[in-house]
Write a protein that holds these residues in place. Structure first.
Motif, PDB file in Angstrom:
ATOM      1  N   ALA A 179       0.820  -1.215   0.000  1.00 15.36           N
ATOM      2  CA  ALA A 179       0.000   0.000   0.000  1.00 15.36           C
ATOM      3  C   ALA A 179       0.850   1.259   0.000  1.00 15.36           C
ATOM      4  O   ALA A 179       0.432   2.308  -0.506  1.00 15.36           O
ATOM      5  CB  ALA A 179      -0.926  -0.004   1.220  1.00 15.36           C
ATOM      6  N   ALA A 180       2.068   1.151   0.559  1.00 17.81           N
ATOM      7  CA  ALA A 180       2.982   2.296   0.593  1.00 17.81           C
ATOM      8  C   ALA A 180       3.805   2.419  -0.685  1.00 17.81           C
ATOM      9  O   ALA A 180       4.653   3.313  -0.788  1.00 17.81           O
ATOM     10  CB  ALA A 180       3.907   2.169   1.797  1.00 17.81           C
ATOM     11  N   GLY A 181       3.584   1.500  -1.638  1.00 17.71           N
ATOM     12  CA  GLY A 181       4.298   1.568  -2.910  1.00 17.71           C
ATOM     13  C   GLY A 181       5.640   0.875  -2.923  1.00 17.71           C
ATOM     14  O   GLY A 181       6.428   1.073  -3.850  1.00 17.71           O
ATOM     15  N   VAL A 182       5.926   0.057  -1.918  1.00 18.16           N
ATOM     16  CA  VAL A 182       7.184  -0.685  -1.851  1.00 18.16           C
ATOM     17  C   VAL A 182       7.022  -2.008  -2.587  1.00 18.16           C
ATOM     18  O   VAL A 182       6.029  -2.725  -2.380  1.00 18.16           O
ATOM     19  CB  VAL A 182       7.599  -0.935  -0.385  1.00 18.16           C
ATOM     20  CG1 VAL A 182       8.853  -1.788  -0.318  1.00 18.16           C
ATOM     21  CG2 VAL A 182       7.809   0.393   0.330  1.00 18.16           C
ATOM     22  N   ARG A 183       7.977  -2.333  -3.438  1.00 11.48           N
ATOM     23  CA  ARG A 183       7.958  -3.644  -4.095  1.00 11.48           C
ATOM     24  C   ARG A 183       8.317  -4.713  -3.071  1.00 11.48           C
ATOM     25  O   ARG A 183       9.312  -4.579  -2.345  1.00 11.48           O
ATOM     26  CB  ARG A 183       8.948  -3.687  -5.259  1.00 11.48           C
ATOM     27  CG  ARG A 183       8.601  -2.777  -6.431  1.00 11.48           C
ATOM     28  CD  ARG A 183       9.575  -3.053  -7.570  1.00 11.48           C
ATOM     29  NE  ARG A 183       9.363  -2.179  -8.690  1.00 11.48           N
ATOM     30  CZ  ARG A 183       9.998  -1.030  -8.881  1.00 11.48           C
ATOM     31  NH1 ARG A 183      10.895  -0.625  -7.988  1.00 11.48           N
ATOM     32  NH2 ARG A 183       9.761  -0.292  -9.946  1.00 11.48           N
ATOM     33  N   VAL A 184       7.523  -5.778  -3.041  1.00 15.76           N
ATOM     34  CA  VAL A 184       7.687  -6.819  -2.025  1.00 15.76           C
ATOM     35  C   VAL A 184       7.850  -8.173  -2.693  1.00 15.76           C
ATOM     36  O   VAL A 184       7.107  -8.539  -3.612  1.00 15.76           O
ATOM     37  CB  VAL A 184       6.475  -6.868  -1.072  1.00 15.76           C
ATOM     38  CG1 VAL A 184       6.648  -7.972  -0.033  1.00 15.76           C
ATOM     39  CG2 VAL A 184       6.286  -5.518  -0.389  1.00 15.76           C
ATOM     40  N   SER A 185       8.826  -8.923  -2.195  1.00 15.82           N
ATOM     41  CA  SER A 185       8.988 -10.333  -2.536  1.00 15.82           C
ATOM     42  C   SER A 185       8.575 -11.144  -1.323  1.00 15.82           C
ATOM     43  O   SER A 185       8.865 -10.765  -0.185  1.00 15.82           O
ATOM     44  CB  SER A 185      10.454 -10.607  -2.883  1.00 15.82           C
ATOM     45  OG  SER A 185      10.725 -11.995  -2.915  1.00 15.82           O
ATOM     46  N   ILE A 186       7.898 -12.266  -1.538  1.00 12.80           N
ATOM     47  CA  ILE A 186       7.537 -13.139  -0.432  1.00 12.80           C
ATOM     48  C   ILE A 186       8.490 -14.329  -0.405  1.00 12.80           C
ATOM     49  O   ILE A 186       8.609 -15.072  -1.376  1.00 12.80           O
ATOM     50  CB  ILE A 186       6.054 -13.611  -0.507  1.00 12.80           C
ATOM     51  CG1 ILE A 186       5.720 -14.500   0.699  1.00 12.80           C
ATOM     52  CG2 ILE A 186       5.737 -14.299  -1.822  1.00 12.80           C
ATOM     53  CD1 ILE A 186       5.796 -13.785   2.034  1.00 12.80           C
TER      54      ILE A 186
END
Length: 376
Positions: A179-186
């Motif tokens: 939601a904050a625009g950070v790219r996330v890898s799981i």
């Protein structure tokens, strides 16, 4: 019969071979040698290579290898229509520029965010979701192109975590970061966690089992249309360091990763969906880790982005001191730059700001863009 014909005899053109770039050059000399046709760019530059170590696996599993200049290889390839085109194609994959992957401009830094009470590197500092989010936001601000959120420790000896508990740990963090625009890898080996984390906003999966640990993982990834990092591990976290063995760690790991890419392609997922990670410290001794790192550029032959995660790993302490994981920054930075020089596209690190600074200086000295340019 010349050296190349001895390694790949006529009629055996389909034999498995390994093409490792050597004779590395950097700086202005690299560009000059490329322009003169004496070298090829390594992963698009700024470095280059002037020779290769060509290896084949014998029937008994041992490896035979010879080092050869590129001009000798080119002449031989032209005269061997059975094997020559495959060698040339391998060289093209090795020299191809790093292209954007999974929305990331490469090379890129991946920050590590462990939402666990027992990870080796941070001792549970980010187990609280709010602390994990704050740490990830700081990493993004420091230059991490993506943050890797994990809810299950895979340190040596770690016990498995129930999927419900893993989801409880990671989903609030993934959702707030996305939601904050950070790219996330799981960072997970479980299909259910992959599905729910991708639905919550993660953009890629980082799986220590290369999508082989959960039979539903390939379908979960395929249904989401997401990219993934395929890592090599021998065994599983609880037992992987008990007695790891290889015929040749560098080549055995390559074969495993090549096999996973081929298997997933058969399931309809092309290789360009994936990056590979040789899995430093995952079922490997110090000697195995060193063999892989010394030959790291071999993995460019796979033709996909190469991720290296050696930050704060135990082998650094065994080689250079630094008993606690937090005391291994110097070794981590040395390893990161070593990997970059050998074509790594993604560096998975705990110390983002320090790594970004090191890369900026390395790129300026290597002549890769103007000084002061944003490195990642």
């Amino acid at each position: 019969m010349n050296v190349l014909d001895e390694l790949l005899p006529p009629g055996n053109g389909r034999q498995v071979f390994y093409c490792q770039p050597i004779g590395r050059v950097a700086g202005p000399a690299a560009a000059e040698l490329i322009a003169d046709g004496q070298a090829l760019p390594l992963a698009g530059g700024p470095g280059a290579f002037m020779a290769i170590k060509l290896a084949v696996r014998r029937l008994d599993g041992t490896i035979a290898a010879r080092s050869l200049r590129l001009d000798a290889v080119a002449g031989w390839a032209a005269a061997r229509p059975d094997a020559g085109p495959r060698i040339i194609a391998a060289l093209e994959r090795i020299s191809a520029p790093r292209r954007a992957w999974a929305g990331l401009a490469l090379p890129a830094v991946m920050g590590v965010v462990n939402v666990t009470p027992d990870s080796f590197s941070d001792g549970g500092d980010r187990y609280d979701p709010a602390a994990a989010v704050d740490a990830a936001l700081a990493m993004a601000a420091a230059g991490a192109a993506i943050v890797d959120v994990g809810g299950e420790s895979t340190r040596p000896g770690a016990a498995p975590v129930d999927e419900t508990e893993e989801l409880r740990r990671v989903l609030p963090v993934v959702g707030r970061l996305a939601a904050a625009g950070v790219r996330v890898s799981i960072d997970t080996r479980h299909a259910r966690v992959m599905r729910e984390a991708l639905a919550a906003g993660a953009i890629l999966v980082n799986d220590v089992t290369a999508l082989a640990g959960d039979p539903e993982a390939p379908s979960a990834l395929g249904a989401a249309g997401a990219p993934a990092v395929l890592m090599h591990i021998q065994g599983e976290p609880r037992t992987m360091q008990a007695d790891p063995r290889y015929r040749s760690a560098l080549h055995d790991v390559y074969d495993h990763l090549a096999g996973r890419l081929a298997a997933l392609e058969e399931l309809g997922m092309p290789a360009d969906r994936f990056a590979v990670d040789p899995g430093i410290g995952f079922g490997k001794t110090v000697a195995h880790n060193l063999a892989i790192l010394r030959g790291l550029s071999l993995y460019l032959q796979l033709g996909v982005p190469l991720l290296v995660g050696l930050s704060r790993k135990g082998f650094i302490g065994r080689l250079a001191g630094g008993g606690a994981a937090r005391d291994r920054l110097g070794g981590s930075l040395a390893g990161a730059l070593w990997a970059l020089e050998r074509g790594a596209s993604i560096l998975r690190v705990h110390d983002v700001a320090e790594t970004v600074q090191a890369i900026a200086l390395w790129r300026a000295m290597a002549g890769d863009g103007p000084a002061g340019e944003t490195p990642v």
